[in-house]
Enzyme design. Structure first.
Site, mmCIF file in Angstrom:
data_model
loop_
_atom_site.group_PDB
_atom_site.id
_atom_site.type_symbol
_atom_site.label_atom_id
_atom_site.label_comp_id
_atom_site.label_asym_id
_atom_site.label_seq_id
_atom_site.Cartn_x
_atom_site.Cartn_y
_atom_site.Cartn_z
ATOM 1 N N PHE A 119 66.467 0.726 -2.257
ATOM 2 C CA PHE A 119 66.519 0.250 -3.640
ATOM 3 C C PHE A 119 66.022 1.318 -4.590
ATOM 4 C CE2 PHE A 119 64.076 -1.466 -7.241
ATOM 5 C CZ PHE A 119 65.088 -2.146 -7.921
ATOM 6 N N LEU A 160 61.846 2.278 -1.382
ATOM 7 C CA LEU A 160 61.761 1.950 -2.792
ATOM 8 C C LEU A 160 61.638 3.235 -3.599
ATOM 9 C CD1 LEU A 160 59.251 -1.068 -2.763
ATOM 10 C CD2 LEU A 160 61.748 -1.154 -2.881
ATOM 11 N N GLU A 161 62.634 3.513 -4.414
ATOM 12 C CA GLU A 161 62.593 4.647 -5.339
ATOM 13 C C GLU A 161 62.359 4.070 -6.726
ATOM 14 O OE1 GLU A 161 62.441 7.670 -4.504
ATOM 15 O OE2 GLU A 161 62.990 7.512 -2.388
ATOM 16 N N LEU A 162 61.134 4.131 -7.202
ATOM 17 C CA LEU A 162 60.751 3.429 -8.419
ATOM 18 C C LEU A 162 60.519 4.422 -9.558
ATOM 19 C CD1 LEU A 162 58.443 0.829 -6.624
ATOM 20 C CD2 LEU A 162 60.893 0.661 -7.129
#
Length: 457
Positions: A187, A210-212
């Site tokens: 994501f 998770l790439e936030l």
């Protein structure tokens, strides 16, 4: 949602057939992907212009050219990455040999964002394919023209039992998808949505990348080349109108050089986009009115040193520099994700590190300095995903560097070999010959502990 279930089951059967495992299959699929992207390159760039106002040069550099590099790098190295890796074995278990076997995880779900709606969905797909997985892609509905061309590209490149696209409102589609157990979820997006993805994946114990984002600081010390620093900071901030997860979120300028740095930054804005950036074909637009309205509130939270102009109908916010900003203001607590750049002064490295700690775990850190000790101080004392010395954004383009966050800015790594490994299960296997069977491990043990300690010491 029967189609989702049908697609999921079809991909599960296809993966279980072992069709995706061979080097020849993976290589062919990556080549096909590159071929189809090239075929539709003009349409992809046109869609990005409609959705985000990106100039073809910017769109190619950030959304298409990066993918060509990623595919080429992967094709060059894939055979080596796939090879079982021999490792040493304990003497106690002689005669044994051990190897690590890279194995596909299985079915993957890739959920993309709206800010780089093509590249940030297809880039992890390259890793998923290289690792031998099937994939379902969910592009962002907030960039509808890019969503449409993405669906067309994927449909032409792949059989849907291998890779396919599911579209629709994310709030409806993603929970339905996550009723099924995927073997890996990737994501890219905001921290709040990332938490929800993690929660939905938890019942299945599905690993999640998770790439936030977060507030990526940019430090400029007294020894920096101010003219070059200003140009590279403004370039990084205004790329995609600041709608970049690794954009410089705020500048910490040493108090002795803050004034001249501001002047150089103002000059850089004019050099890049003219006296009125609204008329520049090189300056993108905000994604939608909701984001525009939120960004516009930041303009009242400090003194406008440059910019400040807006046009809601055109989704235009000028490149804006703010000073006299409080750390308690929302603009200093939230990820800005737009062309608004607060500049705050600091006195020494300790103070700057303390300021950064108020918004911990940034996705990126940028340090402009001519002093190696200063560089190392920030690298060693700040927990961040990745970054640059005397530049911005460009670490993302290096396929040899792992990219990803830490803490609130995400988990997991991708790009190049890191992408392959992120989508791969490393299976460890020890093989023991039968021509010798050392009895020390078998009962009765008696005084064998002495021998075991000698061997394992």
């Amino acid at each position: 949602m029967k189609p989702v279930t049908d697609t999921y089951n079809a991909q599960r059967r296809f993966f279980d057939s072992s069709a995706t495992r061979s080097y020849a299959f993976r290589k062919a699929q990556l080549k096909q992907l590159k071929k189809v992207i090239r075929r539709h390159e003009a349409a992809i760039l046109a869609a990005l212009h409609v959705d985000l106002g990106k100039h073809p040069m910017e769109a190619f550099g950030s959304e298409v050219g990066l993918l060509y590099d990623e595919i080429d790098h992967t094709l060059t190295n894939l055979r080596q990455w796939m090879r079982p890796q021999p490792v040493s074995s304990p003497l106690l278990h002689y005669p044994s040999g051990s190897k690590i076997y890279p194995e596909p995880k299985g079915l993957t779900l890739l959920i993309g964002p709206w800010n780089y709606p093509f590249q940030l969905l297809v880039n992890p797909l390259i890793g998923a394919i290289a690792a031998g997985n099937c994939a379902i892609l969910k592009p962002s509905e907030m960039a509808p023209h890019t969503e449409a061309i993405t669906r067309q590209v994927i449909a032409e490149a792949f059989d849907p039992v291998f890779v396919t696209v599911v579209t629709g409102e994310g709030q409806e589609v993603i929970p339905e998808l996550l009723r099924h157990r995927f073997d890996h979820i990737f994501f890219t997006g905001s921290i709040p949505v990332g938490r929800k993805i993690l929660e939905m994946a938890a019942p299945h114990l599905t690993p999640v990348t998770l790439e936030l984002g977060g507030k990526s600081p940019c430090v400029v010390d007294a020894s920096a080349n101010l003219k070059t620093a200003a140009k590279r900071i403004i370039w990084g901030k205004c790329w995609n109108a600041g709608q970049t997860c690794i954009a410089p979120d705020y500048v910490l300028a040493h108090e002795t050089i803050a004034a001249p740095l501001l002047e150089h930054m103002k000059a850089a804005i004019t050099q890049f986009f003219g006296e009125n950036p609204a008329n520049s074909p090189d300056y993108p637009r905000i994604i939608n009115h909701k984001r525009f309205d939120h960004l516009a509130t930041y303009l009242q939270q400090g003194h406008v040193e440059a910019g400040g102009g807006t046009d809601r109908e055109q989704l235009y916010i000028a490149p804006t520099i703010l000073t006299n900003v409080s750390f308690d203001a929302p603009v200093m607590k939230e990820e800005i994700f737009g062309p608004v750049l607060p500049v705050i002064t600091y006195r020494n490295t300790d103070e700057a590190v303390g300021m950064i700690a108020r918004n911990p775990y940034p996705l990126s850190l940028y340090v402009f300095s001519g002093n190696r000790k200063t560089e190392q101080a920030f690298i060693n004392r700040v927990a961040f995903g990745g970054g640059c010395i005397n530049n911005t954004l460009v670490h993302f383009t290096n396929t040899e560097l792992p990219f990803g966050g830490i803490g609130y800015s995400g988990m997991g790594r991708y790009h190049g070999r890191s992408s392959f490994e992120e989508f791969t299960h490393m299976k460890g296997v020890m093989k023991t010959a039968t021509w010798l069977d050392v009895p020390v491990k078998y009962p009765p043990f008696g005084n064998k502990i002495k021998l075991a300690k000698m061997i394992m010491k």
